[in-house]
Design a protein around this motif. Structure first.
Motif, PDB file in Angstrom:
ATOM      1  N   UNK A 200       0.941  -1.088  -0.044  1.00 27.17           N
ATOM      2  CA  UNK A 200      -0.049  -0.035  -0.068  1.00 27.17           C
ATOM      3  C   UNK A 200       0.849   1.183   0.010  1.00 27.17           C
ATOM      4  N   UNK A 201       0.561   2.393  -0.991  1.00 28.70           N
ATOM      5  CA  UNK A 201       1.260   3.295  -1.044  1.00 28.70           C
ATOM      6  C   UNK A 201       0.587   4.453  -1.246  1.00 28.70           C
ATOM      7  N   UNK A 202       1.001   5.630  -0.331  1.00 26.48           N
ATOM      8  CA  UNK A 202       0.046   7.050  -0.720  1.00 26.48           C
ATOM      9  C   UNK A 202       0.528   7.549  -2.267  1.00 26.48           C
ATOM     10  N   UNK A 203      -0.375   7.996  -2.763  1.00 24.67           N
ATOM     11  CA  UNK A 203      -0.138   8.748  -3.978  1.00 24.67           C
ATOM     12  C   UNK A 203       1.144   9.743  -4.065  1.00 24.67           C
ATOM     13  N   UNK A 204       1.139  10.570  -2.816  1.00 24.26           N
ATOM     14  CA  UNK A 204       2.257  11.533  -2.788  1.00 24.26           C
ATOM     15  C   UNK A 204       3.349  10.793  -2.330  1.00 24.26           C
ATOM     16  N   UNK A 205       3.780   9.593  -2.575  1.00 19.23           N
ATOM     17  CA  UNK A 205       5.160   8.836  -2.213  1.00 19.23           C
ATOM     18  C   UNK A 205       6.008   9.466  -3.239  1.00 19.23           C
ATOM     19  N   UNK A 206       7.170   9.872  -2.768  1.00 20.95           N
ATOM     20  CA  UNK A 206       8.348  10.343  -3.307  1.00 20.95           C
ATOM     21  C   UNK A 206       8.756   9.161  -4.626  1.00 20.95           C
ATOM     22  N   UNK A 207       9.077   9.659  -5.759  1.00 21.09           N
ATOM     23  CA  UNK A 207       9.411   8.894  -6.770  1.00 21.09           C
ATOM     24  C   UNK A 207      10.551   7.828  -6.556  1.00 21.09           C
ATOM     25  N   UNK A 208      11.618   7.927  -5.740  1.00 21.89           N
ATOM     26  CA  UNK A 208      12.505   7.220  -5.379  1.00 21.89           C
ATOM     27  C   UNK A 208      11.891   5.973  -4.551  1.00 21.89           C
ATOM     28  N   UNK A 209      10.905   6.423  -3.605  1.00 23.17           N
ATOM     29  CA  UNK A 209      10.232   5.486  -2.822  1.00 23.17           C
ATOM     30  C   UNK A 209       9.401   4.293  -3.802  1.00 23.17           C
ATOM     31  N   UNK A 210       8.693   4.939  -4.628  1.00 24.14           N
ATOM     32  CA  UNK A 210       7.833   4.006  -5.613  1.00 24.14           C
ATOM     33  C   UNK A 210       8.801   3.085  -6.223  1.00 24.14           C
ATOM     34  N   UNK A 211      10.008   3.284  -6.914  1.00 21.42           N
ATOM     35  CA  UNK A 211      10.898   2.587  -7.482  1.00 21.42           C
ATOM     36  C   UNK A 211      11.358   1.596  -6.512  1.00 21.42           C
ATOM     37  N   UNK A 212      11.704   2.004  -5.228  1.00 22.23           N
ATOM     38  CA  UNK A 212      11.945   1.142  -4.162  1.00 22.23           C
ATOM     39  C   UNK A 212      10.960  -0.037  -3.937  1.00 22.23           C
ATOM     40  N   UNK A 213       9.952   0.421  -3.882  1.00 21.89           N
ATOM     41  CA  UNK A 213       8.552  -0.395  -3.483  1.00 21.89           C
ATOM     42  C   UNK A 213       8.449  -1.365  -4.520  1.00 21.89           C
ATOM     43  N   UNK A 214       8.398  -1.051  -5.879  1.00 22.53           N
ATOM     44  CA  UNK A 214       8.088  -1.979  -7.015  1.00 22.53           C
ATOM     45  C   UNK A 214       9.322  -3.203  -6.913  1.00 22.53           C
ATOM     46  N   UNK A 215      10.549  -2.635  -6.702  1.00 16.13           N
ATOM     47  CA  UNK A 215      11.636  -3.588  -6.577  1.00 16.13           C
ATOM     48  C   UNK A 215      11.357  -4.486  -5.378  1.00 16.13           C
ATOM     49  N   UNK A 216      10.860  -3.880  -4.378  1.00 18.15           N
ATOM     50  CA  UNK A 216      10.696  -4.781  -3.198  1.00 18.15           C
ATOM     51  C   UNK A 216      10.190  -5.876  -3.034  1.00 18.15           C
ATOM     52  N   UNK A 217       8.702  -5.360  -3.775  1.00 20.16           N
ATOM     53  CA  UNK A 217       7.482  -6.485  -4.176  1.00 20.16           C
ATOM     54  C   UNK A 217       8.244  -7.272  -4.952  1.00 20.16           C
ATOM     55  N   UNK A 218       8.710  -6.974  -6.192  1.00 22.34           N
ATOM     56  CA  UNK A 218       9.079  -8.116  -7.130  1.00 22.34           C
ATOM     57  C   UNK A 218      10.058  -9.214  -6.507  1.00 22.34           C
ATOM     58  N   UNK A 219      10.832  -8.822  -5.445  1.00 22.74           N
ATOM     59  CA  UNK A 219      11.622 -10.020  -4.684  1.00 22.74           C
ATOM     60  C   UNK A 219      10.882 -10.803  -3.961  1.00 22.74           C
ATOM     61  N   UNK A 220       9.510 -10.606  -3.832  1.00 24.24           N
ATOM     62  CA  UNK A 220       8.788 -11.423  -2.972  1.00 24.24           C
ATOM     63  C   UNK A 220       8.486 -10.914  -1.634  1.00 24.24           C
ATOM     64  N   UNK A 221       8.899  -9.628  -1.258  1.00 22.27           N
ATOM     65  CA  UNK A 221       8.686  -9.029  -0.035  1.00 22.27           C
ATOM     66  C   UNK A 221       7.333  -8.148  -0.098  1.00 22.27           C
TER      67      UNK A 221
END
Length: 272
Positions: free
Chosen positions: A129-150
């Motif tokens: 779950x992410x807020x729409x005002x999340x910083x761009x770098x945080x969004x990228x990190x979130x995508x990569x985090x979930x892709x690792x199965x986390x």
């Protein structure tokens, strides 16, 4: 001298050319993403942001809930980034259908901490779950985090989640049958997770090793089909394993503990 023999191997001709660098094969992006948002301009912005990393590739776009489900089933991306206000099929239903039919990790983008989709999305299988005002770098990190199965839940949303659950006067007990699947120790562990304790704190409280505490949490997640620790918190409150508290300070303290423990938590049962 005669003409150059045209039958000479081209490999020899290439070798005698000085200074020619070896050709490099471009590596394919490691993470494949589906974008689901009703606004094309928003999708375009997300695409540029994610693909600029060269580690992420947007393999599909959807403007409605129905399209998101169909594309996810066809392309099987690693991560689906879903807008909570997606038109057509409700975003919670989109999450449920994608999560139940594939191993695609779903990130739901919500407008605020009070978004009504948060709890239903976690129950439906959202792993982020992410807020729409999340910083761009945080969004990228979130995508990569979930892709690792986390799994990922921002601290702000974790605090809001526990505060909302704790404010309910009575447990809803939506799945009493699932409670019977847990051993007495697993119920105890889920209750401690509901209070905001991490694996180290659970181990200390139960006087067991970290590995044992981790195993209990993992088994409980498998039995409850919980995708992350936040889902265990929802279950703990809704089944009455954790009773609502009236002390606001205590609620916020537990929420802060869980936020620190589960900002990025491994969802795979063997790697939690």
């Amino acid at each position: 001298m005669g003409l150059t023999d045209s039958s000479a191997p081209t490999a020899v001709l290439h070798r005698i050319r000085p200074g020619r660098p070896a050709a490099k094969v471009a590596a394919s992006p490691a993470v494949r993403v589906l974008l689901a948002d009703s606004q094309g301009l928003v999708r375009a912005g997300f695409r540029v942001l994610l693909e600029d990393t060269e580690r992420i590739s947007v393999v599909g776009e959807a403007a409605s809930g129905e399209e998101a489900v169909a594309i996810a089933q066809r392309l099987r991306p690693d991560v689906a980034l879903i807008d909570a206000t997606l038109p057509g099929l409700d975003s919670v239903q989109v999450t449920r259908q994608i999560a139940s039919r594939s191993r695609v990790a779903v990130i739901l983008l919500i407008a605020s901490q009070d978004d009504e989709h948060s709890l239903p999305a976690l129950r439906a299988g959202a792993t982020g779950l992410l807020l729409r005002d999340t910083e761009p770098a945080e969004l990228v990190r979130a995508v990569e985090t979930l892709a690792r199965g986390e799994a990922l839940l921002s601290p702000r949303l974790t605090r809001r989640l526990i505060a909302e659950l704790a404010s309910r006067p009575e447990p809803a007990s939506p799945s009493p049958g699932l409670l019977d699947e847990l051993t007495a120790r697993e119920r105890e562990v889920v209750a401690l997770v509901g209070h905001g304790l991490g694996n180290d704190e659970i181990a200390e409280r139960l006087v067991v090793t970290h590995a044992t505490a981790k195993t209990h949490v993992s088994r409980a997640m498998v039995k409850l089909n919980a995708h992350n620790r936040a889902a265990l918190v929802v279950f703990a409150y809704e089944t009455g394993l954790v009773r609502p508290r009236t002390d606001a300070g205590t609620i916020i303290g537990a929420a802060d503990e869980l936020a620190n423990a589960s900002d990025v938590m491994t969802a795979h049962p063997l790697a939690l």
